[in-house]
Every structure is written in C-alpha cells, then in structure tokens.
Design a protein around this motif. Structure first.
Motif, PDB file in Angstrom:
ATOM      1  N   GLY A 202      -0.385   7.271 -12.496  1.00 25.55           N
ATOM      2  CA  GLY A 202      -1.652   7.710 -12.994  1.00 25.55           C
ATOM      3  C   GLY A 202      -1.670   9.152 -12.957  1.00 25.55           C
ATOM      4  O   GLY A 202      -1.921  10.009 -14.107  1.00 25.55           O
TER       5      GLY A 202
ATOM      6  N   ASN B  75       0.762  -1.203   0.063  1.00 26.35           N
ATOM      7  CA  ASN B  75       0.030  -0.046   0.046  1.00 26.35           C
ATOM      8  C   ASN B  75       0.849   1.343   0.057  1.00 26.35           C
ATOM      9  O   ASN B  75       0.329   2.163  -0.575  1.00 26.35           O
ATOM     10  CB  ASN B  75      -1.044   0.098   1.314  1.00 26.35           C
ATOM     11  N   TRP B  76       1.958   1.263   0.661  1.00 22.75           N
ATOM     12  CA  TRP B  76       2.636   2.469   0.936  1.00 22.75           C
ATOM     13  C   TRP B  76       3.525   2.949  -0.045  1.00 22.75           C
ATOM     14  O   TRP B  76       3.993   4.026  -0.177  1.00 22.75           O
ATOM     15  CB  TRP B  76       3.388   2.063   2.336  1.00 22.75           C
TER      16      TRP B  76
ATOM     17  N   TYR C 143       1.767   0.700  -4.625  1.00 21.01           N
ATOM     18  CA  TYR C 143       0.527   1.169  -4.935  1.00 21.01           C
ATOM     19  C   TYR C 143       0.435   2.647  -4.949  1.00 21.01           C
ATOM     20  O   TYR C 143      -0.095   3.002  -5.867  1.00 21.01           O
ATOM     21  CB  TYR C 143      -0.502   0.713  -3.705  1.00 21.01           C
ATOM     22  N   ALA C 144       1.136   3.465  -4.086  1.00 23.04           N
ATOM     23  CA  ALA C 144       1.368   5.075  -4.198  1.00 23.04           C
ATOM     24  C   ALA C 144       2.079   5.097  -5.481  1.00 23.04           C
ATOM     25  O   ALA C 144       1.758   6.313  -6.156  1.00 23.04           O
ATOM     26  CB  ALA C 144       1.754   5.300  -2.858  1.00 23.04           C
TER      27      ALA C 144
ATOM     28  N   ALA D 215       7.128   5.193  -3.866  1.00 23.91           N
ATOM     29  CA  ALA D 215       6.218   6.079  -3.931  1.00 23.91           C
ATOM     30  C   ALA D 215       6.435   7.102  -4.907  1.00 23.91           C
ATOM     31  O   ALA D 215       5.637   7.942  -5.487  1.00 23.91           O
ATOM     32  CB  ALA D 215       5.442   6.533  -2.756  1.00 23.91           C
ATOM     33  N   ALA D 216       7.644   7.345  -5.174  1.00 23.91           N
ATOM     34  CA  ALA D 216       7.967   8.508  -6.079  1.00 23.91           C
ATOM     35  C   ALA D 216       8.410   8.054  -7.447  1.00 23.91           C
ATOM     36  O   ALA D 216       8.737   8.927  -8.141  1.00 23.91           O
ATOM     37  CB  ALA D 216       9.208   9.107  -5.317  1.00 23.91           C
TER      38      ALA D 216
ATOM     39  N   ALA E  28       2.385   3.396  -8.205  1.00 19.85           N
ATOM     40  CA  ALA E  28       1.135   3.166  -9.336  1.00 19.85           C
ATOM     41  C   ALA E  28       0.204   4.439  -9.311  1.00 19.85           C
ATOM     42  O   ALA E  28      -0.230   4.727 -10.423  1.00 19.85           O
ATOM     43  CB  ALA E  28       0.623   1.898  -9.166  1.00 19.85           C
ATOM     44  N   ASP E  29       0.002   4.964  -8.314  1.00 14.97           N
ATOM     45  CA  ASP E  29      -0.943   6.077  -8.245  1.00 14.97           C
ATOM     46  C   ASP E  29      -0.380   7.221  -8.985  1.00 14.97           C
ATOM     47  O   ASP E  29      -0.981   8.094  -9.779  1.00 14.97           O
ATOM     48  CB  ASP E  29      -1.402   6.441  -6.805  1.00 14.97           C
TER      49      ASP E  29
END
Lengths: 150, 667
Positions: free
Chosen positions: A25, A14-15, A18-19, A109-110, A21-22
């Motif tokens: 987007g 999630n951290w 997933y972030a 996340a980056a 991949a967000d």
C-alpha cells in the motif's frame, strides 16, 4: 465465466505478511481487489479448520502467508504452520478438496511487491478454475451418505 | 446487546480518492448492532479523536471500529482515545482501508465494496471482543548494546549517564568500529581518532558500563524488560587480569605475516595482537586460526616472554547468561570488497583500492604513517582517480540504494590527497553529488574550487593496465557524453556500504525484521526510526542503513532516550493478548485433557501444569495453565490444541470464525 470474480480470503501473520501488505500500500502497487485479509498474530495460530470454514462459506480460494523460515517473530510459529500444512495437505487432498485453490507462501515485511504478485497470481489461477461449487457438492454428498447409512 | 460505533476516515484524500467513504459509512450504519456510523476527514486529528470520545458517551457504545489506516500505524492512538472516552481500549478495532484497499486498488464500485467488507468483518469481530486489562511485568534495568562502534559507544554512554547499567558486546578485540579506522572526518577535517578515542576510554572506565570484547550474542529469549541473553565470550587465550598490556608478546611472535584487518590488509600483524595502538581494551588476543602453536602444537614464545605469565593456551570460550531489560543494536556496516568489481580491476591490480584502504593510507597511524603511497611500489601517485557510486545506485549489481556517505568521503579523500601531494592531480567520477547536510555542500565546493579537484560527471566503464599505468575509461556527460580517458597511478573506489557480516543471523536471534539487503528494519520509516518491531529492541547507526557519523550519533542518542524512558518505569504494561486455558466447574475443571502437546510447541516455556486436588488431597486432574507474564500471544498452542481448550485473547476462535463468515457472506 469471464465476469467471474473469485472470493479469496488471505490468512496472514501480523509481523511479516500483514506488514508486507502494508508496504504494498505504501508503495502504491496495485493488485486485484478480490483478496481480503484476516490478520493473525502468527501463521502458527492458523487452525486449518478455518480453511474449511472459509470454503464452506463460499471462498473460491485461500492464501496463507507468513514470515520466511527463521524470520518468525515468535521464533518457530511458521515452522509449526509449515508442518501442519504438510500434514493437512495430504488429508484435505484425500478428502477431495481441490488443493490448487490454496496458496501457501512466505512474504516478509520488506516484500511489498511480492505480496501483490502472490495475490495476482492466485486470483488469475482461481479465475481459471472458476467458482468452487464442487465443495458444496462434496459436503452434501457426505451428508447424504451419512443419512443413508443411518 | 452490542452497540458498535463505526468511524470512517478519509485520510485527507488517501482513502476518499478511491473509496466512496460516504457510502461505506451509510451502508455500515444500516447493519444490525451498529448504533452509530460516521465519516470524517482526519480521524487521527484532535477533532477526529474527540468525535470518537463524544460518540462513545452519547451513543453508549460497546465497541468501536475505526476504518482508516493500518492498525500497525494508529491502533495505539485510537485505543488510547477510546480509553479516554471511557471505553475499554481492547474494545476498539481498526479496519485497514488505506494500505489494504484505497492505496492498492483503482477507484471503482468493487473497491468500495471491498472497503465495506473490511469494515463489516471488523464490526463482527469487535462484537466478540472482551474488555481486557493490561498485564504488568517487571523491568530489568540493565541495557545491552551490541556493537562497539561510534553508535554503540554513544548509546552506551548516554544510557550509563542516566544512571542505568549497560553491558556492551563487541565481536572484535577492540571497540571503536569503522570510525577508528578513519583518518579525518568530513566536513570539519578533524582527526577521527582524536574525537573517538577519549570516548572509547570513557566506555572502558565508566562505572555503569561492563565491556565484553571478543564476544558475540549466542541467543536471545524473553521479551521487553525481561530478556535473557546468552553471550559467547570467545577465548582470548589470555588472563586479562594478569596481563598488563606491555606488548612484549606481540613483538616476539614469530608469525608476522597475517593481513591486518584494521589496516584493511594494507599491513601485517602477528598472531597475538592488539588491533591498533589505541585499542580499548589494550590487551592482546591470540588469533587461533593463524597461531603456530594451535596449528603445529609447538611455539609458545609468547608464554615464555610474558613477564606476568598471562597467556592461557587452554582457555575455553565462556558463555555468559545475562538478564537484560532493553537492547540497542549498533552492529554497523561493511563495505563491498575486491571481487565485486571486476570491471574496475579491483582485486586484480594492486593500485586499485577501496575507500577504507585509502583512509588507512591517509591516516597518521596507518601503514605509511600518513604518506599517500601506492601499494604496488610505494611511489607517491601523481594522478589519482576516485570513482564514486562503485556498486551503489546500481540495480544491475543488486544494490539500488544510495550509500549516502560516499559523495562526502570522496570529496574528503580528494582534499586529503591534495593537501598531502600539492602537485598531484585528483579526478572524481560521479553520478550526482549528494551533499545534503550541515556544511556539506560547502565542503564539496571547497574541494572543487579551492583544492581544484577535477569533478567529472559520468560513469567509468572500465579500468585496465597499460605500461604500468592504470587507464580509466569513462564518459563526461556534461560534455555531451564525450569519452574520457585518464592515465592514473592509483584508483580509489567508493564502494557500496552493505550490511555487516552476520547481520541476518543476529536479526534472527533477536527476532527483528530486516530488509532484502540485510539492514535491520525500523518499526516505522518516519515516526519510529529507532524502534524495531520487537518491543524493547532499538536500532542505532549504520546497521539500519548506511549513514554518516552525525546521523549515527543522533540515532544512538535517540535509542538511549528510548531505553531510559523504558527504565524510568517501575513496571511495564503489556498488551494482554495472551492465550488462556479454559476453566469449568468441578469435577471437569477444564476441557483440557492434559496431553501437554502445547508445552512442546510453546517457544516461551509459558505453559505450566496446574493440579486439581480432591478434599483428601489426591490429585484428580492435571491441566495446562498459561503463565501470562511469559506468553507472547503467538497462538501456536491454540491451533494445535486437540480438545480446543486453549483460546487466544484478541484472536479467539469465535472472533476469527466470525470474521471469516462475515467476509464471505452477503449482508
């Protein structure tokens, strides 16, 4: 084989991934639509039986991705995942599973662009490998043998 | 029987431009157990949320799937809406159609198919969700502020003024940060020290603030409201209570040739030193790396001269264990130095300096008492060149971002120079002038129009020395890319602002995310700019990205409000997505066999032992039990458990298996 579209499942934390991949987007970076993501709190949660479950349900390829070493939200979950991966890789290879169908990677996340790259390279590779029909044969063979041996 | 409601959002056109939302809603509506399926333009809007609330009641829904953006964005919104509609919030899941589908794929059949698969997966998952109750945990009403620059100071004072305790940690011997090094500040040209030092004193004297300087975070454990932080108080080699701050030791120290960090190496300091005269606390520390006693084993002059016998050579580092409820990270930034710019001769020629060094030259308390003298021979430069964007906005240098503050401080530097050296000529090479901000553009115009600073739009290719002068070769793009050569006495580089040294290490201790430049990552770029992904840890100032004083102060106050809001509650509610060990009836009690492998992998020491006793009091079985207050729900124990006795609420084995099966099979 040219019109073969592989089914790929991604198990991500999630951290980080997933972030990440967000972010792919949000950055509008395009990638192949063959990959579908299942969210976990942490790669440490990912039971490797899930990988087998995915293959037996017709997955042609799998991506497992989480936080980079030392960046785990839960301190050490990704290290446990990595250790488990080292163990299971040997075991699954021994069992006859095609290990080139599994991508194990770290995407933070980056790293939106990196996620797209991981997906695209995996899709390209699985396309070349073709559908994973031999998994079914593998399982059937072991069942047959079991029946034969009583 | 499950009755699931599915709500497909168009997100304006963000989803509907590539995904056929109507088809998604229709296909999903035909699935078994889906009692209601609809689409709407903006699900998160008030009418959208009302639609969900009404449908829950009207169709007697037992689960909801909102097919919209990332759950990281709106999961709390929709869970709240469900709760208001009378459904347990944990019976709501989100299908990520925007970030993971519509934004990353082209408009075609496959994209809509993928969207359907994503929604289907969540429908299968939500069927297996259970109604959970939030966990309540106590709050320790003490905040920790890491970093004593202007952002940290502002945050600490704001929190302390709400009546809560604050512990401030600063790694250097004094608080003040980069702002204390500045001469004057844009766009008002008021003296930096004059506005900062009173606030520094306020921190030291505030009854609610405990200040630890020369201290660093050693480790952080726990979670929001309940952090346990270990802080290393580095040995100052001084009894702070005995020391009066008379400064005799610093004047008598024989080791006087150590480059002064506060002066950016433009001056020297002794081994026992106070970083600058207005330092808070105004007590010296011994720099053990450069102290003659620690190197050679003899000297001790400071001990001999100290009138209060405050020197302690054998003082060890001290580890403090602190109970903290919330953390504000305000560790600031650094600037790129010397060897990063070989093409500009920085580090090779003495008269090429960086922006912070110029600040010290222009500062009344600096090494030249505010007279602009060049470092090589102490002459006053008659021609000075400022190069903006040194490193910033330069992907070739690995720094693609704009450092934000340089345009403004370069204009300020040029003005300060002109105000001090009236006959001198100031030239600025720039890419673009980015002067967005209240009275900022007017400030730059003043530099150009009133102080006659020569602004040249173009980059500098090289700086070299010829006959004792610095030759700056650049281009003027407003004159048709004409080559420009300026003979300068001094060159000032507005070097890129970068993450503070040790930022990555600290981020890993705090478990907060950071970007590829090691700046700390906010939870959301627009709507959660002061929160991090880790609940209870907030950001203030330039540790997030380079920013000027007003921005840093605003964010610091924002972080303080977040902390105060947290502390206004007597207990916190936390998501109940924790692990549980199953229980069965006696004599089995649990399928757990008590191997306690889980205990060794749990990062939170959340796994306890529970003993089951027979009537005679004899222990018949010992099994694992999760302390739900400590468990953070990572699930490492779940994957590890050999007897499959542990499960994770919200990500249970049956749920994730159902997701895999749904995703891969036809419907």
């Amino acid at each position: 084989m040219s019109d073969f579209e592989p089914k790929i499942v991604a198990f991500v934390c999630n951290w980080c991934t997933y972030a990440g991949a967000d972010l792919t987007g949000t950055s509008r970076i395009k990638y192949a639509s063959n990959v579908k993501i299942i969210r976990f709190p942490c790669t440490g949660r990912i039971d490797f039986m899930l990988l087998l479950k995915a293959f037996s349900n017709g997955a042609d390829g799998i991506i497992v991705s989480g936080c980079h070493p030392n960046d785990c939200h839960y301190t050490s979950g990704n290290f446990h995942a990595k250790r488990r991966w080292i163990m299971f890789k040997e075991l699954m290879d021994f069992m006859g599973i095609d290990m080139s169908r599994i991508t194990f990677s770290w995407v933070s996340a980056a790293e939106g662009a990196r996620w797209a790259e991981v997906v695209n390279t995996t899709v390209t590779r699985i396309r070349e490998l073709g559908p994973y029909v031999s998994y079914k044969e593998l399982v059937n063979k072991s069942v047959e043998e079991e029946v034969k041996n009583g | 029987m499950a009755r699931i409601g599915v709500f497909v959002c168009h997100c304006g056109e963000n989803i509907s431009a590539t995904v056929d939302c109507g088809k998604v809603a229709e296909t999903i509506g035909n699935l078994k157990h889906v009692a209601y399926s609809t689409e709407y333009k903006y699900m998160c809007s008030d009418p959208g949320q009302t639609l969900i609330k009404d449908a829950i009641k009207e169709h007697n829904l037992t689960g909801v799937v909102v097919s919209a953006c990332s759950p990281r964005m709106h999961e709390p919104t929709f869970r709240k809406a469900c709760a208001e509609g009378g459904l347990n919030p944990f019976l709501c899941e989100m299908a990520n159609l925007r970030e993971h589908c519509s934004w990353v794929h082209e408009k075609n059949e496959l994209t809509t198919e993928k969207a359907i698969d994503i929604v289907r997966t969540q429908v299968e998952k939500v069927k297996l969700n259970s109604a959970l109750q939030p966990i309540k945990v106590p709050v320790t009403k003490t905040a920790m502020v890491i970093g004593g620059g202007i952002a940290g100071i502002q945050s600490a004072l704001d929190i302390a003024n709400t009546g809560h305790k604050v512990i401030m940690i600063e790694r250097s011997p004094s608080i003040g940060g980069h702002m204390s090094q500045l001469s004057e500040t844009f766009p008002t040209l008021d003296c930096s020290q004059c506005i900062l030092t009173p606030r520094m004193v306020e921190v030291a004297q505030h009854p609610n603030i405990t200040l630890y300087t020369y201290a660093e975070v050693e480790s952080v454990e726990g979670f929001i409201g309940n952090f346990k932080v270990k802080v290393r108080k580095k040995a100052k080699s001084l009894d702070e209570k005995a020391c009066t701050g008379c400064g005799l030791c610093t004047t008598k120290c024989p080791q006087k040739k150590i480059p002064n960090e506060f002066e950016q190496g433009m001056g020297m300091r002794p081994a026992i030193y106070v970083p600058f005269p207005q330092a808070v606390p105004n007590r010296p520390v011994i720099d053990r790396e450069n102290c003659t006693y620690y190197i050679k084993g003899k000297c001790k002059i400071c001990e001999i001269v100290c009138p209060t016998k405050a020197i302690r050579f054998d003082q060890p580092d001290e580890i403090l264990e602190l109970e903290i409820g919330a953390i504000v990270v305000a560790t600031g930034f650094d600037i790129k130095h010397a060897d990063f710019f070989p093409e500009y001769g920085h580090g090779r020629y003495k008269d090429i300096i960086d922006g912070l060094q110029f600040e010290r030259l222009a500062s009344a308390s600096g090494p030249t008492a505010g007279v602009i003298k060049r470092p090589s021979d102490g002459e006053i430069p008659k021609n000075i060149v400022f190069i903006a964007c040194a490193g910033s906005r330069d992907p070739a240098k690995g720094i693609a971002y704009c450092s934000k503050i340089c345009c403004m401080y370069t204009a300020k530097h040029a003005m300060l120079y002109k105000h001090k050296v009236h006959e001198g000529k100031a030239h600025v090479f720039y890419m673009d002038i980015r002067s967005g901000g209240k009275n900022y553009d007017e400030f730059v115009r003043r530099a150009i129009e009133e102080d006659h600073v020569n602004y040249i739009r173009g980059r500098v290719s090289t700086v070299f020395e010829r006959d004792g002068k610095l030759i700056v070769k650049g281009v003027d793009t407003l004159l048709g890319a004409q080559q420009v050569e300026i003979v300068a006495d001094m060159v000032v580089l507005a070097t890129a602002g970068v993450a503070s040294s040790g930022a990555e290490d600290l981020a890993q201790k705090l478990h907060v995310s950071y970007d590829s430049h090691k700046f700390f990552a906010e939870a959301h770029p627009k709507l959660k700019p002061v929160e991090t992904n880790t609940a209870g840890i907030f950001l203030a100032g330039a540790c997030q990205n380079p920013k000027d004083i007003p921005d840093a102060v605003s964010q610091a106050s924002g972080a303080a409000v977040k902390v105060a809001a947290l502390f206004s509650q007597s207990e916190l509610t936390r998501e109940p997505l924790v692990a549980i060990v199953n229980r069965t009836s006696p004599p089995t009690y649990s399928t757990c066999v008590g191997c306690f492998m889980c205990q060794s992998v749990c990062p939170y020491q959340a796994i306890e032992r529970e003993e089951f006793k027979a009537r005679d009091g004899k222990v018949v079985k010992t099994v694992a039990k999760i302390n739900e207050g400590l468990c953070q729900g990572c699930g490492t124990c779940v994957a590890l458990c050999r007897s499959k006795s542990i499960d994770l609420l919200g990500y249970s084995n049956t749920q994730v298996y159902a997701e895999v099966v749904a995703l891969l099979n036809e419907y």
